[in-house]
Motif scaffolding. Sequence first.
Motif, PDB file in Angstrom:
ATOM      1  N   ILE A  79       0.851  -1.189   0.000  1.00  0.00           N
ATOM      2  CA  ILE A  79       0.000   0.000   0.000  1.00  0.00           C
ATOM      3  C   ILE A  79       0.883   1.233   0.000  1.00  0.00           C
ATOM      4  CG2 ILE A  79      -1.698   1.316   1.329  1.00  0.00           C
ATOM      5  CD1 ILE A  79      -2.650  -1.357   2.489  1.00  0.00           C
ATOM      6  N   VAL A  80       0.483   2.228  -0.772  1.00  0.00           N
ATOM      7  CA  VAL A  80       1.152   3.523  -0.753  1.00  0.00           C
ATOM      8  C   VAL A  80       0.115   4.568  -0.360  1.00  0.00           C
ATOM      9  CG1 VAL A  80       2.389   5.276  -2.081  1.00  0.00           C
ATOM     10  CG2 VAL A  80       2.801   2.850  -2.538  1.00  0.00           C
ATOM     11  N   LEU A  81       0.369   5.242   0.749  1.00  0.00           N
ATOM     12  CA  LEU A  81      -0.471   6.357   1.174  1.00  0.00           C
ATOM     13  C   LEU A  81       0.207   7.622   0.682  1.00  0.00           C
ATOM     14  CD1 LEU A  81      -1.200   5.246   4.846  1.00  0.00           C
ATOM     15  CD2 LEU A  81      -2.587   4.837   2.815  1.00  0.00           C
ATOM     16  N   ASP A  82      -0.411   8.292  -0.258  1.00  0.00           N
ATOM     17  CA  ASP A  82       0.189   9.456  -0.901  1.00  0.00           C
ATOM     18  C   ASP A  82      -0.653  10.697  -0.613  1.00  0.00           C
ATOM     19  OD1 ASP A  82       1.875  10.965  -2.455  1.00  0.00           O
ATOM     20  OD2 ASP A  82       1.390   9.978  -4.350  1.00  0.00           O
ATOM     21  N   LYS A  92       1.638  19.767  -6.676  1.00  0.00           N
ATOM     22  CA  LYS A  92       0.287  20.163  -6.257  1.00  0.00           C
ATOM     23  C   LYS A  92       0.254  20.771  -4.862  1.00  0.00           C
ATOM     24  CE  LYS A  92      -2.476  16.694  -8.671  1.00  0.00           C
ATOM     25  NZ  LYS A  92      -3.351  15.540  -8.451  1.00  0.00           N
ATOM     26  N   MET A  93       0.995  20.167  -3.923  1.00  0.00           N
ATOM     27  CA  MET A  93       0.868  20.517  -2.511  1.00  0.00           C
ATOM     28  C   MET A  93       2.043  21.334  -1.969  1.00  0.00           C
ATOM     29  SD  MET A  93      -0.499  16.795  -1.178  1.00  0.00           S
ATOM     30  CE  MET A  93      -0.820  17.321   0.500  1.00  0.00           C
ATOM     31  N   GLY A  94       3.091  21.471  -2.720  1.00  0.00           N
ATOM     32  CA  GLY A  94       4.301  22.107  -2.206  1.00  0.00           C
ATOM     33  C   GLY A  94       5.161  21.061  -1.512  1.00  0.00           C
ATOM     34  N   LYS A  95       4.713  20.622  -0.336  1.00  0.00           N
ATOM     35  CA  LYS A  95       5.361  19.540   0.421  1.00  0.00           C
ATOM     36  C   LYS A  95       4.287  18.539   0.817  1.00  0.00           C
ATOM     37  CE  LYS A  95       9.569  21.311   0.965  1.00  0.00           C
ATOM     38  NZ  LYS A  95      10.740  20.676   0.451  1.00  0.00           N
ATOM     39  N   LYS A  96       4.687  17.265   0.912  1.00  0.00           N
ATOM     40  CA  LYS A  96       3.758  16.221   1.331  1.00  0.00           C
ATOM     41  C   LYS A  96       4.526  15.100   2.002  1.00  0.00           C
ATOM     42  CE  LYS A  96       3.955  13.577  -2.984  1.00  0.00           C
ATOM     43  NZ  LYS A  96       3.205  13.009  -4.098  1.00  0.00           N
ATOM     44  N   ASP A  97       3.814  14.241   2.715  1.00  0.00           N
ATOM     45  CA  ASP A  97       4.371  13.024   3.292  1.00  0.00           C
ATOM     46  C   ASP A  97       3.835  11.838   2.484  1.00  0.00           C
ATOM     47  OD1 ASP A  97       5.456  14.677   5.206  1.00  0.00           O
ATOM     48  OD2 ASP A  97       4.287  13.897   6.880  1.00  0.00           O
ATOM     49  N   ILE A  98       4.610  10.766   2.458  1.00  0.00           N
ATOM     50  CA  ILE A  98       4.226   9.531   1.774  1.00  0.00           C
ATOM     51  C   ILE A  98       4.579   8.366   2.693  1.00  0.00           C
ATOM     52  CG2 ILE A  98       4.589   8.067  -0.258  1.00  0.00           C
ATOM     53  CD1 ILE A  98       5.734  10.603  -1.656  1.00  0.00           C
ATOM     54  N   ILE A  99       3.696   7.369   2.767  1.00  0.00           N
ATOM     55  CA  ILE A  99       3.988   6.151   3.527  1.00  0.00           C
ATOM     56  C   ILE A  99       3.832   4.964   2.583  1.00  0.00           C
ATOM     57  CG2 ILE A  99       3.322   4.657   5.445  1.00  0.00           C
ATOM     58  CD1 ILE A  99       2.262   7.154   6.879  1.00  0.00           C
ATOM     59  N   LYS A 100       4.865   4.106   2.548  1.00  0.00           N
ATOM     60  CA  LYS A 100       4.820   2.881   1.755  1.00  0.00           C
ATOM     61  C   LYS A 100       4.876   1.693   2.704  1.00  0.00           C
ATOM     62  CE  LYS A 100       7.037   4.529  -2.462  1.00  0.00           C
ATOM     63  NZ  LYS A 100       8.080   4.213  -3.454  1.00  0.00           N
ATOM     64  N   VAL A 101       3.934   0.782   2.538  1.00  0.00           N
ATOM     65  CA  VAL A 101       3.859  -0.420   3.368  1.00  0.00           C
ATOM     66  C   VAL A 101       4.065  -1.616   2.454  1.00  0.00           C
ATOM     67  CG1 VAL A 101       2.438  -1.755   4.967  1.00  0.00           C
ATOM     68  CG2 VAL A 101       2.214   0.740   4.898  1.00  0.00           C
ATOM     69  N   GLY A 102       5.024  -2.473   2.770  1.00  0.00           N
ATOM     70  CA  GLY A 102       5.397  -3.597   1.920  1.00  0.00           C
ATOM     71  C   GLY A 102       4.516  -4.810   2.035  1.00  0.00           C
ATOM     72  N   LYS A 103       3.257  -4.609   2.379  1.00  0.00           N
ATOM     73  CA  LYS A 103       2.299  -5.704   2.508  1.00  0.00           C
ATOM     74  C   LYS A 103       0.911  -5.083   2.437  1.00  0.00           C
ATOM     75  CE  LYS A 103       1.590  -7.855   6.772  1.00  0.00           C
ATOM     76  NZ  LYS A 103       1.986  -8.770   7.832  1.00  0.00           N
ATOM     77  N   VAL A 104      -0.038  -5.781   1.839  1.00  0.00           N
ATOM     78  CA  VAL A 104      -1.416  -5.290   1.809  1.00  0.00           C
ATOM     79  C   VAL A 104      -2.050  -5.608   3.157  1.00  0.00           C
ATOM     80  CG1 VAL A 104      -3.677  -5.464   0.690  1.00  0.00           C
ATOM     81  CG2 VAL A 104      -1.603  -5.605  -0.682  1.00  0.00           C
ATOM     82  N   ILE A 158      -5.838  12.356   1.447  1.00  0.00           N
ATOM     83  CA  ILE A 158      -4.954  11.210   1.220  1.00  0.00           C
ATOM     84  C   ILE A 158      -5.433  10.370   0.038  1.00  0.00           C
ATOM     85  CG2 ILE A 158      -4.179   8.994   2.178  1.00  0.00           C
ATOM     86  CD1 ILE A 158      -4.114  10.259   4.893  1.00  0.00           C
ATOM     87  N   THR A 159      -4.470   9.858  -0.725  1.00  0.00           N
ATOM     88  CA  THR A 159      -4.745   8.903  -1.795  1.00  0.00           C
ATOM     89  C   THR A 159      -4.189   7.556  -1.358  1.00  0.00           C
ATOM     90  OG1 THR A 159      -4.501  10.649  -3.448  1.00  0.00           O
ATOM     91  CG2 THR A 159      -4.411   8.392  -4.233  1.00  0.00           C
ATOM     92  N   VAL A 160      -5.017   6.511  -1.412  1.00  0.00           N
ATOM     93  CA  VAL A 160      -4.607   5.164  -1.043  1.00  0.00           C
ATOM     94  C   VAL A 160      -4.434   4.357  -2.329  1.00  0.00           C
ATOM     95  CG1 VAL A 160      -5.231   3.069   0.220  1.00  0.00           C
ATOM     96  CG2 VAL A 160      -5.877   5.297   1.137  1.00  0.00           C
ATOM     97  N   ASN A 161      -3.227   3.842  -2.545  1.00  0.00           N
ATOM     98  CA  ASN A 161      -2.919   3.030  -3.721  1.00  0.00           C
ATOM     99  C   ASN A 161      -2.614   1.605  -3.275  1.00  0.00           C
ATOM    100  OD1 ASN A 161      -2.699   5.207  -5.884  1.00  0.00           O
ATOM    101  ND2 ASN A 161      -1.293   5.972  -4.333  1.00  0.00           N
ATOM    102  N   ILE A 162      -3.299   0.627  -3.868  1.00  0.00           N
ATOM    103  CA  ILE A 162      -3.037  -0.785  -3.589  1.00  0.00           C
ATOM    104  C   ILE A 162      -2.171  -1.314  -4.729  1.00  0.00           C
ATOM    105  CG2 ILE A 162      -4.045  -3.063  -3.162  1.00  0.00           C
ATOM    106  CD1 ILE A 162      -4.888  -0.945  -1.084  1.00  0.00           C
ATOM    107  N   ILE A 163      -1.038  -1.925  -4.377  1.00  0.00           N
ATOM    108  CA  ILE A 163      -0.072  -2.430  -5.350  1.00  0.00           C
ATOM    109  C   ILE A 163      -0.045  -3.956  -5.294  1.00  0.00           C
ATOM    110  CG2 ILE A 163       2.330  -2.292  -6.149  1.00  0.00           C
ATOM    111  CD1 ILE A 163       0.932   0.477  -5.947  1.00  0.00           C
ATOM    112  N   ARG A 164      -0.164  -4.589  -6.456  1.00  0.00           N
ATOM    113  CA  ARG A 164      -0.028  -6.052  -6.590  1.00  0.00           C
ATOM    114  C   ARG A 164       0.906  -6.332  -7.756  1.00  0.00           C
ATOM    115  NH1 ARG A 164      -2.206  -8.851  -2.294  1.00  0.00           N
ATOM    116  NH2 ARG A 164      -4.314  -8.179  -1.909  1.00  0.00           N
ATOM    117  N   ASP A 165       1.903  -7.176  -7.532  1.00  0.00           N
ATOM    118  CA  ASP A 165       2.885  -7.538  -8.571  1.00  0.00           C
ATOM    119  C   ASP A 165       3.501  -6.301  -9.236  1.00  0.00           C
ATOM    120  OD1 ASP A 165       2.548 -10.308  -8.186  1.00  0.00           O
ATOM    121  OD2 ASP A 165       0.749 -10.286  -9.444  1.00  0.00           O
TER     122      ASP A 165
END
Length: 139
Positions: A10-13, A46-58, A73-80
């Motif tokens: 998961i990427v929280l952007d 878009k925002m000037g500055k932002k934080d991002i969190i990447k989690v290596g598991k769904v 916040i934008t939540v992105n689900i990553i598979r493969d």
Amino acid sequence: MIIGQIKDGIVLDHITAGKGMEIYKILGLGELDCTVAMIKNADSPKMGKKDIIKVGKVIDLNLDILGYIDPGITVNIIRDGERIKREKLSLPERITGVIRCKNPRCITSVEQELEHEFVLTDREKGVYRCVYCEAKAKR
């Protein structure tokens, strides 16, 4: 600085700059047994500055909590290595068990088994009120 691409996770952007650590703690990401990367104050057109969190598991996420803390916040689900789902959050209409009613006369103060429940009454100002006593929640 280079933070590698994740294969599954998961990427929280688009987290408001400075709120990443609060989200990290509330979601209990420090207790996970997978890779978690937090990027603070990343440059954003878009925002000037932002934080991002990447989690290596769904993992299961409470999107209402995330939407309440930071509605952009934008939540992105990553598979493969591919993004399979993208969800842009907003303020939830109803929140249960996230914030507590501070009114000492509220039924939730007496009836301990009742969950604290709030409803969004003003989207522009982000105002939530208790469903039992209509007390305004502190943000």
